[in-house]
Design an enzyme around this catalytic site. Structure first.
Site, short mmCIF file in Angstrom:
data_model
loop_
_atom_site.label_atom_id
_atom_site.label_comp_id
_atom_site.label_asym_id
_atom_site.label_seq_id
_atom_site.Cartn_x
_atom_site.Cartn_y
_atom_site.Cartn_z
N ASP A 49 0.84 -1.20 0.00
CA ASP A 49 0.00 0.00 0.00
C ASP A 49 0.87 1.25 0.00
O ASP A 49 1.64 1.48 0.93
CB ASP A 49 -0.90 0.00 1.24
CG ASP A 49 -1.79 1.23 1.31
OD1 ASP A 49 -2.97 1.12 0.89
OD2 ASP A 49 -1.33 2.29 1.77
N TYR A 54 3.22 9.92 -0.72
CA TYR A 54 4.34 9.30 -0.01
C TYR A 54 5.67 9.49 -0.74
O TYR A 54 6.73 9.29 -0.16
CB TYR A 54 4.11 7.80 0.19
CG TYR A 54 2.89 7.41 0.97
CD1 TYR A 54 2.13 8.34 1.68
CD2 TYR A 54 2.47 6.08 1.01
CE1 TYR A 54 1.00 7.96 2.38
CE2 TYR A 54 1.34 5.69 1.72
CZ TYR A 54 0.61 6.63 2.39
OH TYR A 54 -0.51 6.24 3.09
N GLN A 171 -10.49 2.84 3.37
CA GLN A 171 -9.32 2.70 4.24
C GLN A 171 -9.34 3.84 5.26
O GLN A 171 -9.35 5.02 4.87
CB GLN A 171 -8.03 2.74 3.42
CG GLN A 171 -6.78 2.53 4.25
CD GLN A 171 -5.50 2.68 3.44
OE1 GLN A 171 -4.68 3.54 3.76
NE2 GLN A 171 -5.31 1.87 2.41
#
Length: 284
Positions: A49, A54, A171
């Site tokens: 994931d 990121y 999520q």
């Protein structure tokens, strides 16, 4: 680790999604993330994931290739960042993520947050514009499943009122101190699978005496108890680590089962406490 590659959930469209994965939030781009992904895949993980924000999608792709595990055996999730919300910008952001990962398709694409500094467009809420783009990507088979992240019930209701494809995953921050019972019940009723980010409470739960005592009964760590609780709740869970020993230890949870009383004790820890921002208040 035995069993980690066998634990699956079935999404509403029939796609099988590994229930246990590696999260790479805060994993620095380059060798650190590449090694973490490689070690995880070599330990039996089949779910990674990541997210555009990121800044390590390229490293995830490199780790996948370095592992030698076939692409079709690995489930890759990435996410649309807030500044790219909107129909056309979503399509472009997806393609950028796909190219950085170095893959022909993405398994699961998520809207990372329902809001940001610019939540509204002329047509309404930007995440609704993005969802139309998600549906297009799904219909074009560029992504195997689509979903959302950090969506409260009212955000989901907005999407459900306009969508032609229902989100398959939500999520959210979920751990024993914030077990999201109401949201889980809503998602279950709508056939939306719930995925836990920060399942270990950013490490703050590892010294909890109740969790440690339960772990001692099974010769397991508090972290392993929490992750096993996730599995028995039928949650998808993605603990993060860049340390090989911890990556392997986290996955060593498929050789025991928590008793009903222990599950109830963990459930009772809930205080609706968050370590991350409330999605209704986040301003990124």
């Amino acid at each position: 680790m035995a069993g980690v590659d066998k634990a699956m959930v079935t999404l509403s469209n029939g796609v099988k999604m590994p229930q246990f994965g590696l999260g790479v939030w805060q994993s620095p781009a380059g060798e650190v993330t590449e090694n973490a992904v490689k070690w995880a895949l070599c330990a039996g993980y089949r779910h990674i994931d990541t997210a555009a924000i990121y800044k390590n999608e390229e490293s995830v792709g490199a780790g996948l290739r370095a592992s030698g595990v076939p692409r079709e055996d690995v489930f890759i999730t990435t996410k649309l960042w807030n500044t790219e919300q909107g129909y056309e910008s979503t399509l472009a952001a997806f393609e950028e993520s796909r190219q950085k990962l170095g893959v022909d398709y993405i398994d699961l694409y998520l809207i990372h947050w329902p809001r940001g500094k610019d939540i509204l467009s002329k047509e309404g809420k930007k995440y609704l514009d993005s969802w139309r783009a998600f549906e297009q990507l799904y219909k074009e088979k560029k992504v195997r499943a689509i979903g959302v992240s950090n969506f409260h019930i009212h955000h989901l209701e907005d999407v459900l009122a306009m969508c032609t494809v229902t989100p398959m995953v939500n999520q959210v921050e979920l751990h024993p101190l914030n077990n999201q019972a109401d949201l889980r019940a809503f998602c279950d009723a709508k056939q939306i699978k719930v995925e836990a980010w920060s399942p270990l409470g950013q490490g703050k739960l590892l010294s909890n005496p109740i969790l440690s005592a339960i772990g001692a009964k099974y010769n397991k760590t508090a972290a392993q108890v929490i992750l096993r609780w996730n599995i028995q709740k039928n949650l998808i869970t993605i603990p993060k680590s860049v340390h090989r020993e911890r990556i392997e230890e986290n996955a060593d949870i498929f050789d025991f089962e928590l008793g009903a009383e222990d599950v109830m004790s963990i459930d009772a820890l809930n205080t609706n406490s968050r370590y991350g921002p409330d999605p209704d208040e986040a301003q990124f």
